[in-house]
Design an enzyme around this catalytic site. Structure first.
Site, PDB file in Angstrom:
ATOM      1  N   ARG A   1      -1.344  -2.633 -18.803  1.00  0.00           N
ATOM      2  CA  ARG A   1      -2.628  -1.923 -18.899  1.00  0.00           C
ATOM      3  C   ARG A   1      -2.682  -0.843 -17.822  1.00  0.00           C
ATOM      4  NH1 ARG A   1      -6.953  -2.978 -21.789  1.00  0.00           N
ATOM      5  NH2 ARG A   1      -5.776  -4.696 -22.675  1.00  0.00           N
TER       6      ARG A   1
ATOM      7  N   GLU B   1      -0.541   4.821  -0.563  1.00  0.00           N
ATOM      8  CA  GLU B   1      -1.352   6.020  -0.847  1.00  0.00           C
ATOM      9  C   GLU B   1      -0.497   7.265  -0.676  1.00  0.00           C
ATOM     10  OE1 GLU B   1      -4.909   5.915   1.493  1.00  0.00           O
ATOM     11  OE2 GLU B   1      -5.854   4.447   0.178  1.00  0.00           O
TER      12      GLU B   1
ATOM     13  N   THR C   1      -2.859   6.022 -22.280  1.00  0.00           N
ATOM     14  CA  THR C   1      -2.736   4.701 -21.667  1.00  0.00           C
ATOM     15  C   THR C   1      -1.322   4.230 -21.974  1.00  0.00           C
ATOM     16  OG1 THR C   1      -3.613   3.682 -23.669  1.00  0.00           O
ATOM     17  CG2 THR C   1      -5.168   4.076 -21.869  1.00  0.00           C
TER      18      THR C   1
ATOM     19  N   LYS D   1      -1.227   0.416 -25.326  1.00  0.00           N
ATOM     20  CA  LYS D   1      -1.593   0.312 -26.755  1.00  0.00           C
ATOM     21  C   LYS D   1      -0.298   0.288 -27.574  1.00  0.00           C
ATOM     22  CE  LYS D   1      -6.237   2.236 -26.181  1.00  0.00           C
ATOM     23  NZ  LYS D   1      -6.337   2.943 -24.885  1.00  0.00           N
TER      24      LYS D   1
ATOM     25  N   ASP E   1      -5.666  13.548 -25.510  1.00  0.00           N
ATOM     26  CA  ASP E   1      -5.684  12.159 -25.060  1.00  0.00           C
ATOM     27  C   ASP E   1      -4.965  11.369 -26.154  1.00  0.00           C
ATOM     28  OD1 ASP E   1      -6.301   9.495 -24.687  1.00  0.00           O
ATOM     29  OD2 ASP E   1      -8.422   9.818 -24.266  1.00  0.00           O
TER      30      ASP E   1
ATOM     31  N   TYR F   1       0.856  -1.201   0.000  1.00  0.00           N
ATOM     32  CA  TYR F   1       0.000   0.000   0.000  1.00  0.00           C
ATOM     33  C   TYR F   1       0.885   1.242   0.000  1.00  0.00           C
ATOM     34  CZ  TYR F   1      -5.010  -0.359   0.113  1.00  0.00           C
ATOM     35  OH  TYR F   1      -6.308  -0.484  -0.260  1.00  0.00           O
TER      36      TYR F   1
HETATM   37  N1  DSN Z   1      -9.804   3.469 -26.484  1.00  0.00           N
HETATM   38  C1  DSN Z   1     -10.598   2.275 -26.674  1.00  0.00           C
HETATM   39  C2  DSN Z   1     -10.067   1.545 -27.854  1.00  0.00           C
HETATM   40  O1  DSN Z   1      -9.496   2.209 -28.665  1.00  0.00           O
HETATM   41  O2  DSN Z   1     -10.249   0.332 -28.039  1.00  0.00           O
HETATM   42  C3  DSN Z   1     -10.693   1.528 -25.455  1.00  0.00           C
HETATM   43  O3  DSN Z   1     -11.112   2.371 -24.410  1.00  0.00           O
END
Ligand code: DSN
Length: 409
Positions: free
Chosen positions: A232, A48, A223, A226, A197, A46
């Site tokens: 993830r 925080e 993220t 990808k 984003d 933990y």
């Molecule tokens: N951004 C989505 C995708 O491209 O599959 C998932 O949230």
């Protein structure tokens, strides 16, 4: 393993992934090193708070882990600030909106059906309940139409312009969008905030194969799983140190509790991997393979979006008289995984869609070559034209047989 049911399901999923061709544009396979960090004992801790300011004892090691992840994230993307704690891209967006617009406000974005994201103002997402969204339209060619963005700003008077997309196959001119924000700010006397984003193109940005949003946007979210090939999870970056405290507190304690230090360690590993020359070569190959497949389908008579990045859209309704769901199922039956996707100006509802979104980040990680990409596009075309599925299934198997096992990446 005590739990034979879960063990067997994990084995089955590994077999599914190993035996098929993964073309979902948002998916990828992390390296063994990323998997090792994510599966480590750091999951038991933990922590925080933030490095040096934790609410628990025993954080001296995880402080170093998180510190490394932060400094590497800043180095990869040329940022002054990084927060590596968001559990996902949606969490990162939630925190970024909160930091930039604490009292609510108006956000101008691209609609989900045109290639945006759920958290970019979809009626079923928290985003549209907490903020007032309006959307800019794409041009007839499916590209960003910078003049209509100007017009939409004039009409809707947003506090924040949002760019970065989930199904957009072309380069995004972040410098131009910043210029548009500045023009509006000069006109009204009130700065128009700019957020990006970059979840889909983070790997391309890290490899300098796409213009970076960092010099232009107030806040950049992403993220890490990808095109970046990490675990993830989510990420927030900024060049504006004056936003650091607001962004940190919007993540913890406002919207999250304890950080996932095992995932943060895996993020640190993926940032180090993204700084290697081999990563740039990988991203170049992703783009080459995507283009090779897209051009092949076009040559065979299919209607595609074209591509300048890691994905393209295939209009299966116009090309093969199938809806996206039918096309997705057909390809799945021969071992090719894709996802149905809305096409610009789609006449079908989102449950069916007119298109497929196709990307080569995952396949390229396993060793897909440009020749393979041409073969895969040919298989897709034959399957969707109603060709015999058994030989196509065999062809998929023979392509995959030449690729790396997912456990050895
Ligand atoms: N951004 C989505 C995708 O491209 O599959 C998932 O949230």
């Amino acid at each position: 393993m005590l739990d034979k049911e879960i063990e067997s399901l994990i084995e089955k999923e590994l077999e599914r992934q190993n035996s098929g061709i993964e073309l979902i544009a948002s998916e990828n396979y992390p390296s063994k090193e990323v998997m090792k960090a994510q599966g480590s004992i750091l999951t038991a801790k933990y922590a925080e708070g933030y490095p040096g300011k934790r609410y628990y004892g025993g954080c001296e090691i995880v402080d170093q882990v998180e510190g490394l992840a932060i400094s590497r994230a800043k180095e990869v993307f040329g940022a002054e600030y990084a927060n590596v704690q968001p559990h996902s891209g949606s969490q990162a967006n939630f925190a970024a909106y909160r930091a930039l617009l604490p009292g609510g406000g108006r956000i101008l974005s691209l609609d989900l059906n045109d290639g945006g994201h759920l958290t970019h103002g979809s009626p079923v997402s928290f985003s549209s309940h907490l903020y007032s969204f309006s959307h800019y339209a794409l041009g007839n060619d499916g590209r960003l139409a910078y003049d209509s963005i100007r017009k939409a700003i004039d009409e809707n008077k947003p506090d924040l312009l949002l760019a970065g997309f989930s199904a957009y196959p072309f380069e995004i001119d972040f410098a131009k969008l910043k210029e548009i924000c500045d023009e509006q700010g000069a006109k009204t006397g009130k700065p128009l905030l700019f957020m990006v984003d970059m979840a889909h193109i983070a790997g391309l940005v890290a490899a300098r194969e796409h213009m970076s949003p960092l010099p232009y946007a107030d806040v950049v979210t992403s993220t890490t799983h990808k095109t970046l090939r990490g675990p993830r999870g989510g990420l927030i970056l900024s060049r504006r140190l004056d936003l650091a405290r607001k962004l940190d507190s919007a993540v913890f304690p406002y919207s999250q509790g304890g950080p996932l230090e095992h995932v943060i360690a895996a993020k640190a590993v993926c940032f180090l991997e993204a700084m290697q020359p081999s990563f740039r070569e990988y991203i170049k190959k992703v783009k080459e393979n995507t283009l090779a497949a897209c051009l092949t389908l076009k040559r065979l008579g299919a209607k595609t979006s074209g591509t300048e990045n890691h994905l393209f859209l295939l209009n299966v309704l116009a090309s093969y008289r199938l809806d996206g769901k039918e096309a997705q199922n057909l390809l799945e039956s021969i071992g090719i995984t894709t996802n149905k996707n809305m096409i610009h100006g789609d006449s079908l509802p989102p449950s069916r869609c007119s298109g497929l979104r196709i990307g080569f980040a995952a396949a390229t990680t396993r060793g897909c070559t440009a020749e393979n990409a041409v073969e895969i596009a040919t298989v897709i075309d034959r399957a969707l034209k109603g060709g015999g599925l058994a030989p196509l299934k065999e062809k998929v198997k023979s392509i995959v047989a030449g690729w790396k096992d997912i456990s050895d990446l």
